[in-house]
Design a protein around this motif. Sequence first.
Motif, PDB file in Angstrom:
ATOM      1  N   ARG A 169       0.828  -1.199   0.000  1.00  0.00           N
ATOM      2  CA  ARG A 169       0.000   0.000   0.000  1.00  0.00           C
ATOM      3  C   ARG A 169       0.861   1.248   0.000  1.00  0.00           C
ATOM      4  O   ARG A 169       0.541   2.247  -0.659  1.00  0.00           O
ATOM      5  CB  ARG A 169      -0.917   0.000   1.219  1.00  0.00           C
ATOM      6  N   GLY A 170       1.953   1.204   0.744  1.00  0.00           N
ATOM      7  CA  GLY A 170       2.846   2.360   0.753  1.00  0.00           C
ATOM      8  C   GLY A 170       3.435   2.629  -0.620  1.00  0.00           C
ATOM      9  O   GLY A 170       3.484   3.780  -1.078  1.00  0.00           O
ATOM     10  N   LEU A 171       3.892   1.574  -1.296  1.00  0.00           N
ATOM     11  CA  LEU A 171       4.473   1.747  -2.636  1.00  0.00           C
ATOM     12  C   LEU A 171       3.425   2.253  -3.621  1.00  0.00           C
ATOM     13  O   LEU A 171       3.698   3.139  -4.442  1.00  0.00           O
ATOM     14  CB  LEU A 171       5.063   0.420  -3.108  1.00  0.00           C
ATOM     15  N   VAL A 172       2.217   1.690  -3.540  1.00  0.00           N
ATOM     16  CA  VAL A 172       1.135   2.135  -4.431  1.00  0.00           C
ATOM     17  C   VAL A 172       0.803   3.606  -4.185  1.00  0.00           C
ATOM     18  O   VAL A 172       0.581   4.381  -5.122  1.00  0.00           O
ATOM     19  CB  VAL A 172      -0.106   1.248  -4.231  1.00  0.00           C
ATOM     20  N   LEU A 173       0.790   4.012  -2.913  1.00  0.00           N
ATOM     21  CA  LEU A 173       0.474   5.408  -2.598  1.00  0.00           C
ATOM     22  C   LEU A 173       1.529   6.353  -3.169  1.00  0.00           C
ATOM     23  O   LEU A 173       1.191   7.407  -3.736  1.00  0.00           O
ATOM     24  CB  LEU A 173       0.373   5.577  -1.085  1.00  0.00           C
ATOM     25  N   ILE A 174       2.809   5.988  -3.050  1.00  0.00           N
ATOM     26  CA  ILE A 174       3.873   6.831  -3.602  1.00  0.00           C
ATOM     27  C   ILE A 174       3.733   6.947  -5.113  1.00  0.00           C
ATOM     28  O   ILE A 174       3.849   8.035  -5.694  1.00  0.00           O
ATOM     29  CB  ILE A 174       5.249   6.266  -3.227  1.00  0.00           C
ATOM     30  N   ILE A 175       3.453   5.819  -5.765  1.00  0.00           N
ATOM     31  CA  ILE A 175       3.304   5.841  -7.229  1.00  0.00           C
ATOM     32  C   ILE A 175       2.095   6.685  -7.634  1.00  0.00           C
ATOM     33  O   ILE A 175       2.158   7.460  -8.600  1.00  0.00           O
ATOM     34  CB  ILE A 175       3.180   4.405  -7.764  1.00  0.00           C
ATOM     35  N   LEU A 176       1.004   6.575  -6.889  1.00  0.00           N
ATOM     36  CA  LEU A 176      -0.181   7.364  -7.217  1.00  0.00           C
ATOM     37  C   LEU A 176       0.084   8.866  -7.056  1.00  0.00           C
ATOM     38  O   LEU A 176      -0.369   9.674  -7.866  1.00  0.00           O
ATOM     39  CB  LEU A 176      -1.352   6.937  -6.326  1.00  0.00           C
ATOM     40  N   VAL A 177       0.838   9.210  -6.023  1.00  0.00           N
ATOM     41  CA  VAL A 177       1.177  10.625  -5.839  1.00  0.00           C
ATOM     42  C   VAL A 177       2.011  11.130  -7.008  1.00  0.00           C
ATOM     43  O   VAL A 177       1.761  12.212  -7.554  1.00  0.00           O
ATOM     44  CB  VAL A 177       1.924  10.829  -4.505  1.00  0.00           C
ATOM     45  N   ARG A 178       2.981  10.331  -7.430  1.00  0.00           N
ATOM     46  CA  ARG A 178       3.826  10.739  -8.549  1.00  0.00           C
ATOM     47  C   ARG A 178       3.014  10.818  -9.850  1.00  0.00           C
ATOM     48  O   ARG A 178       3.215  11.725 -10.670  1.00  0.00           O
ATOM     49  CB  ARG A 178       4.991   9.753  -8.717  1.00  0.00           C
ATOM     50  N   ILE A 179       2.093   9.876 -10.046  1.00  0.00           N
ATOM     51  CA  ILE A 179       1.257   9.922 -11.250  1.00  0.00           C
ATOM     52  C   ILE A 179       0.382  11.175 -11.251  1.00  0.00           C
ATOM     53  O   ILE A 179       0.215  11.841 -12.284  1.00  0.00           O
ATOM     54  CB  ILE A 179       0.398   8.645 -11.348  1.00  0.00           C
ATOM     55  N   ALA A 180      -0.178  11.499 -10.078  1.00  0.00           N
ATOM     56  CA  ALA A 180      -1.000  12.706  -9.991  1.00  0.00           C
ATOM     57  C   ALA A 180      -0.171  13.949 -10.315  1.00  0.00           C
ATOM     58  O   ALA A 180      -0.625  14.848 -11.036  1.00  0.00           O
ATOM     59  CB  ALA A 180      -1.608  12.819  -8.591  1.00  0.00           C
ATOM     60  N   LEU A 181       1.065  14.004  -9.810  1.00  0.00           N
ATOM     61  CA  LEU A 181       1.928  15.130 -10.142  1.00  0.00           C
ATOM     62  C   LEU A 181       2.253  15.159 -11.627  1.00  0.00           C
ATOM     63  O   LEU A 181       2.326  16.233 -12.248  1.00  0.00           O
ATOM     64  CB  LEU A 181       3.215  15.060  -9.327  1.00  0.00           C
ATOM     65  N   GLY A 182       2.475  13.975 -12.206  1.00  0.00           N
ATOM     66  CA  GLY A 182       2.734  13.920 -13.640  1.00  0.00           C
ATOM     67  C   GLY A 182       1.568  14.451 -14.457  1.00  0.00           C
ATOM     68  O   GLY A 182       1.755  15.175 -15.437  1.00  0.00           O
ATOM     69  N   LEU A 183       0.350  14.117 -14.039  1.00  0.00           N
ATOM     70  CA  LEU A 183      -0.833  14.631 -14.750  1.00  0.00           C
ATOM     71  C   LEU A 183      -0.950  16.140 -14.593  1.00  0.00           C
ATOM     72  O   LEU A 183      -1.310  16.845 -15.536  1.00  0.00           O
ATOM     73  CB  LEU A 183      -2.089  13.938 -14.213  1.00  0.00           C
ATOM     74  N   VAL A 184      -0.651  16.626 -13.393  1.00  0.00           N
ATOM     75  CA  VAL A 184      -0.690  18.082 -13.188  1.00  0.00           C
ATOM     76  C   VAL A 184       0.348  18.757 -14.067  1.00  0.00           C
ATOM     77  O   VAL A 184       0.089  19.801 -14.686  1.00  0.00           O
ATOM     78  CB  VAL A 184      -0.461  18.424 -11.700  1.00  0.00           C
ATOM     79  N   GLY A 185       1.545  18.185 -14.132  1.00  0.00           N
ATOM     80  CA  GLY A 185       2.581  18.781 -14.961  1.00  0.00           C
ATOM     81  C   GLY A 185       2.277  18.712 -16.438  1.00  0.00           C
ATOM     82  O   GLY A 185       2.613  19.618 -17.203  1.00  0.00           O
ATOM     83  N   ALA A 186       1.602  17.631 -16.869  1.00  0.00           N
ATOM     84  CA  ALA A 186       1.329  17.457 -18.294  1.00  0.00           C
ATOM     85  C   ALA A 186       0.138  18.275 -18.766  1.00  0.00           C
ATOM     86  O   ALA A 186       0.192  18.942 -19.798  1.00  0.00           O
ATOM     87  CB  ALA A 186       1.092  15.966 -18.593  1.00  0.00           C
TER      88      ALA A 186
END
Length: 422
Positions: A75-92
């Motif tokens: 769950r911790g790894l999934v949460l980190i990846i989801l945060v990074r994906i959300a940032l990637g979408l914001v940046g894109a």
Amino acid sequence: MLENPSADAGRFAGPAASSTFMAGARAFLMGPLWAAQRSRWFVFAMAAIGEVTGLVLLIQGFTPPIEDVVPMPGRGLVLIILVRIALGLVGAYGSSTAERVTDSRLTPHQALLTGIAILLFAYPLIVYRFTAPQPWSVLVNFPTFDGLDSGTAYLFDVAVDWMKRSWVDFFDAFTAGLRATLNAIETAFVLTPWPVVAMTAMLAAWYLSGLRAVLFVGLSLLYLGMFSFWEKSMSTMALVATSVIICVVIGIPIGILCAKNRRANTIIEPLLDIMQTLPTFVYLIPAVAFFSIGKPPGVIATVIFALPSIVRLTTLGIKQVPAHVREAADAFGATPVQLLLKVELPLAIPSIRLGINQTIMMSLSMVVVAAMIGAGGLGLEVIHSLQHLKTGQGMLAGIAIVVCAMALDRMVRREGRERRRK
């Protein structure tokens, strides 16, 4: 030769898509620091909270359970990846605002260094606190000094005792004057025949606000009388009237001073903030200490709570007088006193009236609190209902307080009469 539009679209779509992908990839790889570099601190804070939570869960998943914490590394790894994906979408896809720096005080380089410093300070402490078997006690509990609280409280007790001994004549005279004013107003409200009081209130409502206010005030008085709240409501109105009179007499001059003197405003503004944010029960401690129990300390506590409204709105009304109006008055030779009395105060009347309205509402909100130290009235009825679990009676008394507030609000506002004049 005809050109192919689809070919041109593809030619321009390629670089745009590549730029979008690179922006998203940069945000994904940098994480919260991407938001920090652009001074988007809210995005930075949310991403940092999510990422550090994921780190804690990830580390806890590889260590023995601490305090019945369920291991969840996935769950911790999934949460980190989801945060990074959300940032990637914001940046894109947030390209319109992605490169805009919202904090002009920091350059992108300074903002990035600030973000790095914040993460280096917060991440290790948070991870250590939630993953260590026995975290450092200083990190868990704020370090305190033994006896500091009791010693400081003792100093307050000594100061209050000294003031009570040294200023006993002043407190006795002030209490006597306040009690005499309260008794006079309460006698006028309670002992005057109820038809006279009702007629006076309805005539005042008609003069101030119009026929709709007369109808509302009449129905409000009918409610108070039918449910046997007349005498208690009149006692409450006496307390509110006394508090409002004191607030108006003190508040309007202070508001004028704050509007005219920047230094005075700088000193008084924090005091008003303290008066508005200090819990209402705290007012009762010095009020009872200096003025015993009864209605006078209730008035004092109510004045402290309600005074900032009229001060602030009086200051605001005078500050909002247009500059060209002041200049015109100066051009015609108006003195400072004439400028205040004939120009600024008349133009500030709507704001001052709103301040009086808010003072009345806040005074009524203190009715129940003041009743706890012997102020009586409708607040005492609410307290008795609460003590004996009389839900229905307490609701009726609470509605009576609301009815009084709404009736006074209708009487103070002049919107209906001003609309007819226009």
